[in-house]
Design an enzyme around this catalytic site. Structure first.
Site, mmCIF file in Angstrom:
data_model
loop_
_atom_site.group_PDB
_atom_site.id
_atom_site.type_symbol
_atom_site.label_atom_id
_atom_site.label_comp_id
_atom_site.label_asym_id
_atom_site.label_seq_id
_atom_site.Cartn_x
_atom_site.Cartn_y
_atom_site.Cartn_z
ATOM 1 N N SER A 1 0.813 -1.221 0.000
ATOM 2 C CA SER A 1 0.000 0.000 0.000
ATOM 3 C C SER A 1 0.848 1.274 0.000
ATOM 4 O O SER A 1 0.393 2.315 -0.476
ATOM 5 C CB SER A 1 -0.973 0.008 1.184
ATOM 6 O OG SER A 1 -0.292 -0.083 2.409
ATOM 7 N N GLY B 1 -11.735 -1.153 -3.107
ATOM 8 C CA GLY B 1 -10.817 -2.033 -2.390
ATOM 9 C C GLY B 1 -10.901 -3.441 -2.953
ATOM 10 O O GLY B 1 -11.977 -3.907 -3.334
ATOM 11 N N VAL B 2 -9.752 -4.103 -3.043
ATOM 12 C CA VAL B 2 -9.729 -5.447 -3.633
ATOM 13 C C VAL B 2 -9.224 -6.501 -2.654
ATOM 14 O O VAL B 2 -8.964 -7.626 -3.034
ATOM 15 C CB VAL B 2 -8.841 -5.492 -4.894
ATOM 16 C CG1 VAL B 2 -9.475 -4.690 -5.997
ATOM 17 C CG2 VAL B 2 -7.425 -5.018 -4.583
ATOM 18 N N GLY B 3 -9.107 -6.144 -1.391
ATOM 19 C CA GLY B 3 -8.458 -7.064 -0.457
ATOM 20 C C GLY B 3 -9.261 -8.283 -0.089
ATOM 21 O O GLY B 3 -8.692 -9.284 0.339
ATOM 22 N N GLU B 4 -10.578 -8.224 -0.211
ATOM 23 C CA GLU B 4 -11.363 -9.239 0.480
ATOM 24 C C GLU B 4 -12.285 -10.098 -0.387
ATOM 25 O O GLU B 4 -12.374 -11.307 -0.194
ATOM 26 C CB GLU B 4 -12.199 -8.552 1.569
ATOM 27 C CG GLU B 4 -11.343 -8.021 2.697
ATOM 28 C CD GLU B 4 -12.118 -7.121 3.640
ATOM 29 O OE1 GLU B 4 -12.453 -5.998 3.236
ATOM 30 O OE2 GLU B 4 -12.401 -7.544 4.756
#
Lengths: 288, 732, 161
Positions: free
Chosen positions: B476, B694-697
């Site tokens: 990040s 967001g692409v984290g989850e």
């Protein structure tokens, strides 16, 4: 980890002397079992005796008559890389490349795998199948024990107070022999056998003339099943014979249920692993 | 190639912390060495449920080399109970304290009971073994259905209903009428086992309680400010008395939001007068930190002949572990979130059991729920003879779709993700042979906003220093620096990011909820805009101009032009340093939809599954650094596959975890996975200037049902429990 | 506490002496005694590979080696992989291929991959995955790590014939 003393004797008599004077001492070869056990508190030691400086325990020799000698402290990576082992004992080279991962093989020894006497030990069924023996030294001199008689209970072995494993001797296979070890693990590496099968066969004119079969993780100790091998002898090499031997191996197994598999699943796998290992061993025998 | 309006976004620069992390120089929490530092160890309960009758630490305290011993009695007197907000999840202060050091009762095997600080970790462990505890074992309860049954042993007094801490209900439309309109109705029940995030770096914390009363914590955390606030709450200190320095973090996935060690290290430091470092063992991590809930989920879906879902009903019971907070809320929010359904009833139960208190894990609560929805839709598609992606497309949620828990969607990429899956080479390739199966599934995660702060200072050489507070778990620093660089018209390499302690930057929420590139990115964007505004004023001073334009990294006014770097060199002469800053609290987090296509092969004799081919598809809104977007997709996919096939907390009847090592917990190794192909879909998020989602989850949601659907095609039987391990596949 | 033992080693081409208790692992000695904290501890029982070092002619998990066993040994840790300020091709490839996210497993992977490329100049994907299966990564799903190792193989040894 509790505090302990460390020593690295250079000779076998020294090591035996230390073991006699301090019976609670622990032997260290690769340490991949011992250090984990000391750290978790499953074992304790006042003295750790590192046996890797003893030349005889580091020997890795092949003689066509005497067979293969694997010093008790020889780490797996030396077996995997050994050209004679690759050509004459390919199943052994495979097992040495399957115990733990690359880094574990940099330390772990077949001798340690044997002495740790885990029911699930990968190398032991193959050693039994290959007719290997353990050379033991102690205050009373040296003695030899068949591998199938070496383990006595989970984590327990034949070594008496003051004794240690010097080497494992594997006889040179007869012509047209083949061996294999197969294990079932849910992952593809870094796993403990749910069931393992070690087999060795000799074939003449399309008929089995000798066969030995042993299993891991299905009994309190690695399990030699003489009847399964005996059932093959005299039989022509055919799927039915392999299946029959596999069924005998399966019926001899008395596994437990634990986090690695249920008893029913293990029982089922005994036949599958034995048959598949026999198929590989037969192919190798036919190529030899 | 599409034409991009951006110079920096969408490129793949080397990460700023890269050299440190490939040379071993990067400092993680366990790497910290301080003068006079001593080492802590924790005594943990061997019982899953027991009353503590006697706790005697005198022998431990007397061991040479021991500096301090603490128990729950060392906490300051209990203040009024309150909610401690972790950003992604929250906890009552009383529960948080109870989890950090047990008082009165232990509620799970692994529950911390006491702690020791000693000259080294070995002596600390010896001292822990000298602590005497008399327990009165109590009956334990280990699953949600068992804990909800009449007569179940109760963990706590005063919960809403026995062991049920919370009941959630979302309802829209007319369920009865909806099911009456259906031609195909499928109802199934699923169980999933407790699983762990499995981050490779164990939890660690070092604390120094200074003689001036301030507490300094160095730790591995996803959120330095939530660690600060939670530690302050537990110790009953004003937040300003605690300073948290976030060390490099070796993975978290939601599991490093809560605090476990920080207050204990602080209390040990207070008693010993020395800095105290505590590092968990791997068994401590498995048994003493928060895994994600095991669950029982029942879902019923009705579809009409046109393939339109007419009604959907879900019953979700999640195991919170020892304290309330099972993440059943997000499960209830997401169970049908991919679809436009008029008639819905969702009920959720937060159930306490004698297992470790659960924590967030990558889209927490969503995979458990999606397993049911997505496998049932697969079954309905088969019954109706419709392609499973086509059935999803006919029902896909769009802009304006109302979710059962209330919100109406702004623009989301559900349709686009399904279409990308359908068009992929993978979906259109034949299966390689017998005993193989292909499965598909999709999942939605809403993502969160929360506050973030950032400061940019301009250097005379035309670079900028970025000061921010989001701990960097997956690159990040770079995705934030790129946003600043894009605004300022400079290179990503010209931004020097530093993550600082809680005294040195404005409040910043957790690195979690897929929020960092979105929310801290927005703060960085705004700070960069502040820099531009100030720099324009400097240019105006230089040129005595009224209006200055800034475009493509060039300041201009009439014939005058200066690059960003040229103007930066003249700041000294035009009024001194330029520092831009921003603090944001955005509400426009755009949800992300992810999909998975997976091919498996099953050995019919052993039940072993080999993963042959995987394609992960996800809506990133705008992929700032595509390599790290792919990395998130690949990582979430790998975790989901591990969860689906082999991972589980294997508990014996007494509640002891029997497989608390990496050897027996069976996370995927490199040899267990193929390459993981990725397709990034970009449907811009209207809530972010660059369209970031967001692409984290979301990527961890589809694997459970996609694996289940693929297995069905390989073995001809639908499995209703996870893990779908070899013995389960053979029904042995 | 057992008396401390002096151990003489060569670490990253430099002679290093350290004092340790026999119960201290080599990992603990490297990190806490010698100050080389680049080698990480993830599990303490040899199953994650984060503590991988080169010991003599092979790689080992240093959590399962006693510090006293290192007497007379030659050790390479992550701090010794680069040549001065020039990164090793594997280190460069890991950066270029984004083969790390949190970075905690990276030192272990790099040391293990270096040993792989010395043994197999052009490893197949399967060889690479097999060799690296003693190294767990929870962030990447391994894809970019495998690609980075393959790219480094080409960088070091040229394209396979």
């Amino acid at each position: 980890m509790k505090a302990f003393d460390y020593t690295a004797p250079a000779t076998l008599p020294e090591a035996v002397g230390l073991l006699v004077s301090q019976p609670s001492a622990r032997l260290l070869a690769g340490g991949t079992d011992l250090i984990v056990q000391l750290r978790s508190g499953r074992k304790e030691a006042d003295l750790v005796i590192d046996i890797k400086k003893i030349p005889e325990l580091n020997a890795l020799d092949f003689d066509p008559i005497a067979g293969l000698t694997i010093g008790a402290a020889v780490p797996c990576y030396r077996l995997t890389a050994h050209l004679v082992i690759q050509s004459h004992f390919p199943a052994l080279a495979e097992v040495a490349s399957w115990i733990g991962g690359t880094q574990i093989q940099g330390r772990a020894s077949i001798g340690g795998n044997l002495c740790n006497a885990a029911p699930s030990a990968d190398s032991i069924p193959l050693l039994i199948a290959l007719g290997a023996t353990a050379l033991i030294a102690g205050p009373g001199g040296r003695r030899t024990v068949a591998i199938e008689d070496f383990c006595t209970a989970p984590g327990r072995n034949q070594l008496a107070s003051g004794e240690l494993l010097v080497s494992i001797q594997i006889p040179t296979p007869a012509p047209h022999s083949g061996a294999a070890y197969l294990r079932f693990i849910p992952r593809n590496e870094m796993d403990i056998a749910v069931v393992g099968a070690g087999v060795a066969v000799t074939i003449a004119d399309g008929v089995f003339t000798a066969a030995r079969i042993a299993l891991s993780a299905v009994a309190p100790t690695p399990l030699f099943v003489p009847a399964a091998g005996a059932a093959l002898v005299g039989q022509p090499v055919a799927p039915a014979a392999l299946e029959a031997a596999a069924q005998i191996a399966q019926s001899a197994a008395a596994p437990i249920s634990d986090m690695r598999g249920t008893a029913a699943y293990r029982k089922h796998l005994c036949a599958v692993m034995t048959r598949r290992a026999l198929e590989i061993a037969v192919t190798r025998a036919q190529e030899n | 190639m599409s034409v991009t309006p951006y110079n920096v976004l969408g490129t793949r620069p080397i990460r700023h912390d890269g050299a440190d992390k490939v040379t071993g120089r990067a400092l993680y929490g366990a790497d910290l060495q301080l003068a006079r530092m001593v080492h802590g160890a924790i005594l943990r309960s061997p019982h899953a449920h027991a009353r503590i009758l006697r706790l005697d630490t005198s022998k431990a305290a007397a061991l040479p080399g021991v500096f301090a011993v603490v128990t729950a009695a060392d906490f300051p007197p209990a203040a009024a109970d309150k909610i401690v907000d972790f950003g992604e999840g929250d906890m009552l202060l009383s529960s948080l304290r109870g989890n950090i050091l047990a008082s009165g009762k232990v509620l799970y095997s692994g529950h911390a009971v006491a702690a020791v600080a000693a000259v080294n970790a070995h002596v600390a462990a010896e001292a822990v073994a000298l602590i005497e505890v008399d327990y009165e074992p109590l009956p334990c309860v280990l699953t949600a259905p068992a804990a909800m049954a009449p007569g179940a042993p109760l963990l706590h007094e005063g919960l809403a209903n026995g062991n049920v801490a919370e009941y959630i209900r979302h309802e829209i439309g007319d369920l009865t009428a909806g099911f009456a309109a259906a031609t195909v109705i499928v109802e199934r029940e699923f169980d999933t086992a407790t699983v762990h995030q499995g981050y490779i770096e164990p939890q660690n914390a070092t604390a120094f309680w200074s003689s001036d009363g301030r507490v300094h914590i160095w730790c591995s955390t996803q959120g330095s400010f939530v660690a600060r606030d939670a530690t302050a709450a537990v110790l009953d200190l004003p937040v300003s008395q605690v300073k948290v320095t976030p060390m490099e973090i070796g993975g978290g996935f939601g599991g490093k939001i809560n605090v476990y060690l920080e207050p204990v290290a602080a209390l040990l430091s207070k008693k010993s007068g020395r800095p105290v470092k505590i590092v968990m063992s791997r068994r401590d991590v498995f048994t003493g930190t928060g895994p994600t809930p095991g669950s029982r989920v029942r879902v019923k879906i009705g579809v009409d002949t046109a393939g339109k879902i007419t009604a959907a009903q879900a019953w979700l019971a999640y195991e919170a572990g020892a304290y309330p907070g099972a993440m059943v809320g997000p499960g209830a929010m997401t169970v049908f979130a991919c679809y436009d359904i008029e008639n819905v009833l969702i009920e959720g139960f937060d159930v306490v059991v004698n297992k470790p208190s659960t924590a967030a894990y990558r889209a927490p609560g969503a995979p458990n729920a999606a397993l049911a929805t997505e496998t049932i839709l697969d079954e309905i598609a088969e019954k109706l003879g419709i392609d499973p992606l086509e059935l999803r497309l006919r029902n896909a949620a769009k802009e304006g779709t109302r979710r059962a828990d209330g919100p109406r969607y702004k623009r989301i990429g559900c349709v686009e993700v399904i279409e990308a899956m359908h068009a992929s080479a993978h979906y259109n390739a034949p299966l390689p042979g017998p005993h193989c199966g292909r499965g598909v599934a999709i999942g939605y995660w809403f993502n969160i906003g929360l506050p973030s702060s950032a400061t940019l200072s301009v250097n005379a050489d035309g670079t900028v220093n970025l000061i921010e507070g989001s701990t960097d778990i997956g690159g990040s620093r770079t995705s934030l620096s790129m946003q600043a660089a894009e605004v300022l018209g400079i290179r990503a390499e010209d931004v020097h990011p530093t993550i600082v302690d809680t005294d040195s930057v404005g409040y910043t929420g957790v690195t979690g909820g897929s929020r960092t590139t979105f929310a801290t990115g927005l703060a960085v964007y705004e700070a960069a805009q502040d820099v531009v505004t100030q720099m324009k004023a400097r240019a105006a001073t230089l040129w005595t101009a009224e209006e200055v334009d800034f475009s493509g990294g060039i300041f201009s006014s009439g014939p005058n032009t200066l690059t960003f770097a040229q103007l930066a060199a003249q700041l000294g002469a035009t009024g001194g340093p330029v520092v831009g800053s921003a603090a944001v609290n955005p509400r426009g987090a755009g949800g992300s939809v992810a999909g998975l296509i997976i091919d498996l092969k099953v050995d019919p004799e052993t039940g072993k599954t080999d993963v042959l081919r995987v394609t992960s598809v996800q809506d990133a809104g705008k992929a700032i650094h595509p390599a790290y977007v792919e990395g998130q997709m690949q990582g979430g996919t790998a975790q989901g596959i591990g969860w689906a096939l082999n991972e589980e907390y294997f508990m014996d009847a007494s509640g002891d975890m029997r497989n608390s090592s990496y050897l027996d917990y069976r996370m995927p190794t490199a040899l267990d996975l193929p390459m993981i192909d990725t397709i990034i879909v970009e449907v811009p998020n209207p809530g972010h200037p660059f369209g970031v989602r967001g692409v984290g989850e979301a990527n961890i949601i589809p694997p459970l049902p996609a694996v289940a659907n693929a297995l069905y095609r390989a073995i001809g039987r639908r499995l209703n429990s996870v893990p779908m391990n070899p013995a389960t596949i053979l029904n042995l | 506490m057992a008396p401390k033992v002096q151990v003489q080693t060569t670490i990253n081409n430099e002679p290093v002496q350290f004092l340790c208790e026999p119960r201290q692992s080599l990992l603990e000695c490297l990190r806490d005694v010698v100050g080389l904290t680049g080698t990480k501890e993830g599990c303490g029982d040899g199953n994650c590979g984060s503590c991988t070092i080169k010991l003599g002619d092979r790689i080992v998990t240093s959590c399962l080696v006693l510090g006293v066993e290192a007497e007379g040994e030659t050790i390479t840790t992550i701090e010794g992989l680069a040549h001065g300020n020039t990164l090793h091709p594997l280190q460069k490839a890991f950066l270029e291929h984004a083969a790390l996210q949190c970075g905690i497993c990276t030192p272990g992977f790099l040391i293990a991959a270096d040993a792989l490329l010395q043994k197999h100049p052009h490893p197949t994907e399967d060889q690479t995955r097999f060799w690296l299966s003693n190294n767990l990564c929870r962030c990447t799903g391994y894809d970019k790590i495998i690609r980075a190792v393959q790219a480094a193989a080409v960088e070091i040894h040229g394209a396979p014939q």
